[in-house]
Design an enzyme around this catalytic site. Structure first.
Site, short mmCIF file in Angstrom:
data_model
loop_
_atom_site.label_atom_id
_atom_site.label_comp_id
_atom_site.label_asym_id
_atom_site.label_seq_id
_atom_site.Cartn_x
_atom_site.Cartn_y
_atom_site.Cartn_z
N GLY A 278 0.67 -1.29 0.04
CA GLY A 278 0.29 0.13 -0.03
C GLY A 278 0.91 1.25 0.01
O GLY A 278 0.29 2.41 0.08
N GLU A 320 4.59 -6.22 1.62
CA GLU A 320 4.05 -6.83 0.32
C GLU A 320 3.94 -5.76 -0.61
O GLU A 320 2.72 -5.29 -1.23
CB GLU A 320 2.73 -7.50 0.42
CG GLU A 320 2.85 -8.58 1.18
CD GLU A 320 1.50 -9.34 1.58
OE1 GLU A 320 1.24 -10.66 1.85
OE2 GLU A 320 0.45 -8.58 1.68
N GLY A 322 3.48 -3.59 -4.03
CA GLY A 322 3.44 -3.85 -5.32
C GLY A 322 3.50 -2.67 -6.16
O GLY A 322 4.42 -2.71 -6.97
N ARG A 323 2.70 -1.94 -6.10
CA ARG A 323 2.61 -0.35 -6.82
C ARG A 323 4.13 0.27 -6.50
O ARG A 323 4.80 0.85 -7.48
CB ARG A 323 1.83 0.54 -6.23
CG ARG A 323 1.72 1.94 -6.79
CD ARG A 323 0.78 2.68 -6.15
NE ARG A 323 -0.16 2.11 -5.27
CZ ARG A 323 -1.66 2.09 -5.97
NH1 ARG A 323 -1.83 2.40 -7.08
NH2 ARG A 323 -2.43 1.33 -5.25
N ARG A 360 -7.69 3.34 -13.98
CA ARG A 360 -7.62 3.96 -12.78
C ARG A 360 -7.97 5.16 -12.59
O ARG A 360 -8.63 5.61 -11.71
CB ARG A 360 -6.05 3.71 -12.26
CG ARG A 360 -5.60 2.30 -12.32
CD ARG A 360 -4.15 2.42 -11.53
NE ARG A 360 -4.21 2.77 -10.04
CZ ARG A 360 -4.17 3.74 -9.51
NH1 ARG A 360 -3.87 4.74 -10.31
NH2 ARG A 360 -4.26 4.00 -8.21
N CYS A 391 -16.22 3.84 -26.51
CA CYS A 391 -17.46 4.66 -26.35
C CYS A 391 -18.00 4.90 -25.04
O CYS A 391 -19.02 4.21 -24.58
CB CYS A 391 -18.45 3.84 -27.31
SG CYS A 391 -18.12 3.81 -29.00
N GLU A 392 -17.56 5.80 -24.54
CA GLU A 392 -17.92 6.04 -23.07
C GLU A 392 -17.17 7.35 -22.83
O GLU A 392 -16.05 7.48 -22.85
CB GLU A 392 -17.27 5.16 -22.13
CG GLU A 392 -17.84 5.27 -20.80
CD GLU A 392 -17.91 3.93 -19.95
OE1 GLU A 392 -18.43 2.82 -20.74
OE2 GLU A 392 -17.89 3.98 -18.70
N TYR A 421 -1.04 -1.75 -11.94
CA TYR A 421 -2.52 -1.60 -11.91
C TYR A 421 -3.34 -1.15 -13.25
O TYR A 421 -4.26 -0.59 -13.25
CB TYR A 421 -3.24 -0.95 -10.96
CG TYR A 421 -2.93 -1.91 -9.38
CD1 TYR A 421 -3.19 -3.20 -9.22
CD2 TYR A 421 -1.91 -1.29 -8.48
CE1 TYR A 421 -2.80 -3.78 -8.01
CE2 TYR A 421 -1.58 -1.66 -7.44
CZ TYR A 421 -1.94 -3.13 -7.00
OH TYR A 421 -1.63 -3.56 -5.90
N1 LLP Z 1 -0.90 -7.07 0.06
C1 LLP Z 1 -2.18 -7.17 0.02
C2 LLP Z 1 -2.94 -8.22 0.84
C3 LLP Z 1 -3.16 -6.39 -0.84
O1 LLP Z 1 -4.41 -6.59 -0.81
C4 LLP Z 1 -2.60 -5.68 -1.71
C5 LLP Z 1 -3.13 -4.69 -2.83
C6 LLP Z 1 -1.18 -5.45 -1.88
C7 LLP Z 1 -0.27 -6.08 -0.72
C8 LLP Z 1 -0.25 -4.55 -2.59
O2 LLP Z 1 -0.55 -3.27 -2.57
P1 LLP Z 1 0.05 -1.87 -3.27
O3 LLP Z 1 1.58 -2.00 -2.74
O4 LLP Z 1 0.49 -2.52 -4.67
O5 LLP Z 1 -0.39 -0.80 -3.11
N2 LLP Z 1 -6.24 -1.61 -8.27
C9 LLP Z 1 -5.96 -0.67 -7.16
C10 LLP Z 1 -5.21 -1.36 -5.96
C11 LLP Z 1 -5.77 -2.38 -5.23
C12 LLP Z 1 -4.83 -3.07 -4.33
C13 LLP Z 1 -5.56 -4.34 -3.88
N3 LLP Z 1 -4.60 -5.00 -2.92
C14 LLP Z 1 -5.27 0.57 -7.77
O6 LLP Z 1 -4.98 0.59 -9.02
O7 LLP Z 1 -4.86 1.55 -7.11
#
Ligand code: LLP
Length: 463
Positions: A278, A320, A322-323, A360, A391-392, A421
């Protein structure tokens, strides 16, 4: 914040609210290193390059729209997280942000672990050779087949999300003659400061088991009583695109208090705590993300302090992101199609992609930046909205931005920070063909996920 900042309709924001967009940048040709991948730069010709390759050449070879990921930057960010957390902690890259077999190999080589949340992500991870014991398996509704495959493969941990799942995983593991390492995902009652759709640790949502009302303590009791499970820790994930560490602090404190309660009630000190992902990134120059070493230090200090206060051994921490790893390492390259000035409002710049390659903006009201990348320009700034070809009318890629007023059909523009994402949430809306992901490194480019073709569409449509 409104859940739907762009109600589908013929027009959006036809009156520009005061202060809705920032002033035009002083230099439209400048590339803010905060939002662009590490090796992105402008060449002498005026075009932008990544990994030593000119975007005009990349567009010719791979077409547009396309995502270009800077492998050097990806590896550097992965390594920075790994190094920041050191040997006493683990970094699980959240595959949902973007996963491909090449990415799995980069992660493996850089010493990271992997968080997957579906059978498809698990298959991708295993087929690229990620050792199962470095994989964590997530999800609020894992199927029996998915659980079975994960247990059989020997994943390092399954993160249990409900009381039903505690029993289900125990049963499956026992049936396979295994004892599965598990964590329990708890909701700590923190509502991270973020968009409502992506805040996950407050109570009224689908993930995890609440600490409130003794629910999580009860889940621990059940997990400890089942032979098929080896309960190793507690997991918390408080949301996404978070800049403020206060939410993590409260989460860590509450998780540690559960660990103390478990020690008092069962005489067991659980050895692991996972604080989820997050962490925010810069989508525009206004965002100020923290560096991995600051985050590691802050989280380590919080957990150590809370554990000392509770007289607990400090558990092994994992995170964890990701982003924060993949997000800044990629940009989407588009070709400009129609340029439509709306008198007194703004100019709508249509590109050859849209909400099918970046949902997004429509979904979360996300902010992005954009730049002209096939050349430089000395023209005046013009206020634009970059829109797609769907088309939106909510098909918006960049809500408010400035591009040079001489922008013309055929120019290439790029939207940075689209590594997370975007491809992973891409769709075939309007039968769009999902763009390729091209990895660029040291003067070489290679497709790691190919562009979809009309044959792919027809193959799925069995008539
Ligand atoms: N760990 C868990 C349990 C999660 O549910 C998530 C994201 C992460 C790690 C990684 O989060 P990050 O570091 O990537 O923020 N589609 C949305 C974000 C949804 C994230 C869902 N879970 C967006 O585009 O912002």
């Amino acid at each position: 914040m409104s859940r739907s900042a762009h109600p589908a309709g013929p027009r959006h924001a036809d009156v520009l609210p005061e202060g809705h967009y920032s002033a035009p940048p002083t230099d439209l040709n400048a590339l803010d290193p905060k939002v662009w991948a590490e090796t992105v730069t402008r060449t002498e010709s005026g075009a932008v390059s990544v990994g030593g390759l000119d975007v005009t050449r990349l567009a010719e070879e791979f077409g547009t729209p396309a995502y270009f990921v800077d492998e050097t930057d990806f590896r550097a960010r992965a390594r920075a997280w790994r190094t920041a957390f050191g040997h006493d902690a683990d970094v699980f890259y959240a595959g949902k942000a973007f996963l491909s077999r090449a990415v799995v190999r980069w992660l493996y080589e850089e010493g990271l672990n992997l968080d997957v949340c579906s059978g498809g992500e698990l298959t991708t991870a295993l087929s690229a050779g990620m050792p199962a014991d470095r994989i964590a398996f997530h999800g609020n509704n894992k199927s029996e087949a998915e659980i079975t495959r994960a247990v059989e493969a020997g994943v390092g941990r399954i993160v249990l999300d409900s009381f039903q799942e505690i029993v289900r995983v125990a049963h499956i593991a026992q049936g396979l003659g295994r004892r599965q390492r598990v964590q329990i995902r708890v909701t700590v009652g923190v509502e991270a400061h973020t968009h409502e759709f992506i805040a996950t640790a407050h109570e009224d949502q689908k993930f995890g088991i609440a600490l409130a009302g003794g629910r999580a303590a009860e889940a621990v009791r059940r997990a400890l009583s089942l032979d098929g499970l080896e309960l190793v820790g507690i997991h918390s994930h408080i949301g996404s695109q978070i800049f403020d560490m206060a939410g993590f602090e409260v989460a860590a404190r509450r998780v540690v208090s559960l660990l103390a309660q478990v020690r008092d009630e069962h005489g067991v000190e659980l050895p692991e705590i996972d604080l989820g992902g997050g962490l925010g990134i810069a989508y525009t120059s206004d965002d100020d993300p923290r560096e991995p070493h600051e985050i590691a230090k802050a989280l380590g200090e919080i957990v150590t302090r809370e554990c000392e206060a509770a007289r607990l051994r400090t558990p092994r921490i994992s995170v964890e992101p990701g982003r924060a790893i993949v997000g800044p390492t990629a940009f989407t390259l588009y070709e400009v199609g129609t340029v439509k000035p709306l008198e007194g409002l703004r100019t709508y710049v249509s590109v050859d992609g849209g909400m099918s390659d970046n949902i997004r903006t429509a979904l979360y009201d996300a902010e992005y930046s954009v730049a002209l990348v096939s050349r430089t320009s000395d023209a005046e700034p013009m206020l634009v909205r970059v829109v797609g070809k769907h088309c939106e009318s909510g098909d918006i890629v960049v809500k408010d931005a400035f591009l040079p007023a001489d922008l013309a059909t055929g120019d290439l523009i790029a939207v940075p920070a689209t590594g997370a994402y975007c491809r992973s949430m891409a769709s075939n809306y309007n039968h769009a063909l999902r763009p390729p992901v091209v990895a660029v490194r040291d003067g070489e480019a290679r497709v790691i996920v190919r562009r979809e073709t009309e044959d792919d569409l027809l193959r799925l449509d069995v008539g």
